[in-house]
Design a protein around this motif. Structure first.
Motif, mmCIF file in Angstrom:
data_model
loop_
_atom_site.group_PDB
_atom_site.id
_atom_site.type_symbol
_atom_site.label_atom_id
_atom_site.label_comp_id
_atom_site.label_asym_id
_atom_site.label_seq_id
_atom_site.Cartn_x
_atom_site.Cartn_y
_atom_site.Cartn_z
ATOM 1 N N GLU A 74 0.824 -1.207 0.000
ATOM 2 C CA GLU A 74 0.000 0.000 0.000
ATOM 3 C C GLU A 74 0.859 1.258 0.000
ATOM 4 O O GLU A 74 0.570 2.224 -0.705
ATOM 5 C CB GLU A 74 -0.914 -0.020 1.222
ATOM 6 C CG GLU A 74 -2.022 0.996 1.181
ATOM 7 C CD GLU A 74 -2.985 0.821 2.343
ATOM 8 O OE1 GLU A 74 -3.515 1.835 2.798
ATOM 9 O OE2 GLU A 74 -3.191 -0.324 2.783
ATOM 10 N N LEU A 75 1.937 1.237 0.771
ATOM 11 C CA LEU A 75 2.844 2.385 0.816
ATOM 12 C C LEU A 75 3.472 2.626 -0.546
ATOM 13 O O LEU A 75 3.477 3.755 -1.049
ATOM 14 C CB LEU A 75 3.943 2.151 1.865
ATOM 15 C CG LEU A 75 5.043 3.209 1.921
ATOM 16 C CD1 LEU A 75 4.502 4.511 2.488
ATOM 17 C CD2 LEU A 75 6.211 2.724 2.748
ATOM 18 N N LEU A 76 3.980 1.573 -1.162
ATOM 19 C CA LEU A 76 4.638 1.728 -2.456
ATOM 20 C C LEU A 76 3.659 2.152 -3.548
ATOM 21 O O LEU A 76 4.028 2.914 -4.452
ATOM 22 C CB LEU A 76 5.339 0.429 -2.844
ATOM 23 C CG LEU A 76 6.524 0.051 -1.942
ATOM 24 C CD1 LEU A 76 7.085 -1.305 -2.338
ATOM 25 C CD2 LEU A 76 7.610 1.116 -1.991
ATOM 26 N N ASN A 77 2.420 1.699 -3.472
ATOM 27 C CA ASN A 77 1.419 2.086 -4.473
ATOM 28 C C ASN A 77 0.977 3.533 -4.320
ATOM 29 O O ASN A 77 0.619 4.184 -5.301
ATOM 30 C CB ASN A 77 0.194 1.173 -4.388
ATOM 31 C CG ASN A 77 0.471 -0.203 -4.932
ATOM 32 O OD1 ASN A 77 1.425 -0.416 -5.678
ATOM 33 N ND2 ASN A 77 -0.345 -1.161 -4.547
ATOM 34 N N ASN A 78 0.977 4.049 -3.088
ATOM 35 C CA ASN A 78 0.462 5.398 -2.841
ATOM 36 C C ASN A 78 1.535 6.479 -2.807
ATOM 37 O O ASN A 78 1.195 7.651 -2.655
ATOM 38 C CB ASN A 78 -0.337 5.418 -1.539
ATOM 39 C CG ASN A 78 -1.625 4.635 -1.657
ATOM 40 O OD1 ASN A 78 -2.224 4.579 -2.718
ATOM 41 N ND2 ASN A 78 -2.051 4.016 -0.575
#
Length: 113
Positions: A74-78
């Motif tokens: 989620e961190l890498l996608n956002n």
């Protein structure tokens, strides 16, 4: 009061022992952990460093490895949205400032005429 406590413990024991109600038992007995966004970000950021295995990070913070993996994903996608959001906000502020300037120019032009 003792009767209620005994009845509750008996119910939980019966639910725990039966195979078909294993999920009901976990819902009744195990509290659901809720983590703050700051904690999620801290764990996900540490997971992105790749210097420690996910299992070590999850045991350090007492979180399931799948949860750490999900937060990392989620961190890498956002991440791109964080920087895009700043750029968009700056553009909106600039447009608002330009609109005020054009309004002022129009008002001054009317006063001169």
């Amino acid at each position: 009061m003792v009767d209620i406590y005994l009845a509750r413990n008996t119910l939980f024991h019966l639910l725990k022992e039966s195979l078909w109600s294993r999920n009901i038992y976990t819902l009744l007995v195990k509290p659901v952990k809720q983590y703050t966004a700051k904690f999620n970000a801290k764990v996900a950021l540490e997971a992105t460093k790749d210097d420690k295995p996910l299992s070590e990070i999850s045991s350090k913070y007492d979180v399931q490895p799948n949860q750490v993996r999900q937060w990392k994903k989620e961190l890498l996608n956002n991440l791109p949205d964080i920087f895009f959001g700043k750029r968009k906000k700056m553009k909106q502020q600039q447009e608002h400032y330009e609109a005020k300037l054009f309004e002022e120019i129009g008002r001054l032009k009317i006063e001169v005429d």
